[in-house]
Design an enzyme around this catalytic site. Sequence first.
Site, PDB file in Angstrom:
ATOM      1  N   GLY A 232     -12.085  -2.377  11.574  1.00 20.09           N
ATOM      2  CA  GLY A 232     -11.177  -3.177  10.779  1.00 20.09           C
ATOM      3  C   GLY A 232     -11.856  -4.445  10.290  1.00 20.09           C
ATOM      4  N   GLY A 233     -11.175  -5.168   9.415  1.00 21.38           N
ATOM      5  CA  GLY A 233     -11.660  -6.453   8.960  1.00 21.38           C
ATOM      6  C   GLY A 233     -12.558  -6.365   7.742  1.00 21.38           C
ATOM      7  CD  GLN A 234     -11.822  -7.781   3.645  1.00 22.47           C
ATOM      8  OE1 GLN A 234     -12.728  -7.619   2.834  1.00 22.47           O
ATOM      9  NE2 GLN A 234     -10.668  -7.111   3.549  1.00 22.47           N
TER      10      GLN A 234
ATOM     11  CE1 TYR B  64     -27.388 -11.956   9.287  1.00 19.85           C
ATOM     12  CE2 TYR B  64     -26.814 -13.736  10.796  1.00 19.85           C
ATOM     13  CZ  TYR B  64     -27.769 -12.927  10.206  1.00 19.85           C
ATOM     14  OH  TYR B  64     -29.091 -13.070  10.537  1.00 19.85           O
ATOM     15  CG  HIS B  65     -23.415  -8.225  13.588  1.00 16.79           C
ATOM     16  ND1 HIS B  65     -22.449  -8.921  14.299  1.00 16.79           N
ATOM     17  CD2 HIS B  65     -22.797  -7.110  13.117  1.00 16.79           C
ATOM     18  CE1 HIS B  65     -21.306  -8.251  14.257  1.00 16.79           C
ATOM     19  NE2 HIS B  65     -21.493  -7.151  13.545  1.00 16.79           N
TER      20      HIS B  65
ATOM     21  N   GLY C  53     -13.565  -7.151  15.595  1.00 23.04           N
ATOM     22  CA  GLY C  53     -13.236  -6.025  14.738  1.00 23.04           C
ATOM     23  C   GLY C  53     -13.342  -4.745  15.546  1.00 23.04           C
TER      24      GLY C  53
ATOM     25  CB  CYS D 187     -13.579 -12.780   8.645  1.00 21.10           C
ATOM     26  SG  CYS D 187     -14.703 -12.714  10.064  1.00 21.10           S
TER      27      CYS D 187
END
Length: 225
Positions: A81-83, A86-87, A149, A178
């Site tokens: 889920g979600g927009q 960054y990782h 998420g 997000c």
Amino acid sequence: MVEESKRPDFEGSELIVRYLGCRDYEPVWQSMKAFTAGRNAQTPDEFWIVEHNPVFTQGQAGKPEHVLFPGDIPVIQVDRGGQVTYHGPGQLVFYFLMDIRRKRSGPRAVVSALEDAVIEMLAGFGIEAHNKPDAPGVYVNGAKIAALGLRFRKMCSYHGLSLNVDMDLEPFNRINPCGYAGLDVVDMASVLGNVDNADANMAEVSRRLLVCLQKALNYPEITSG
């Protein structure tokens, strides 16, 4: 950056915790999906603790206009889920491979428990944090410090949360984090500033957060070694 972890995986009767070290995102994501598709009623739940090489991930309903100028950082469309988020190195990521029916709980309660665990852990470092009813995650003075998420498949979860510990925050300027234009993003190191807190490193933060998560999700506490 955490190198390939030398810490042992460990397990209890209900939970296995795996330290994956620093990994590319996509192979870990594919492994999460395969684990969830192949689990059964007897499969123990697992937490995967990992750090990722730089990547933007776009949620399944993510809008492309929230990816502003990714540059040389790859963008991967995923099934959480979600927009977009960054990782990268210096960010602690926990993935939760859980059968939430065992918790007699639902998705919203699980998300709330994860937020509460992060807030409790941060309080132990003297950081006052809060959640927002209309925007999942954890915030410090309005800036996002942790993103959540999850994906639920037949009441089994995968994906999880990311906590900014001590990282280069510049890539967040290349997106609307997000899905929120102008949302400030912060990490623990910048909040603590010059405070002498040698314990605020990735290994110690992951240890403390694990304890808070086990408590919030009602797993018996287990220790390594």
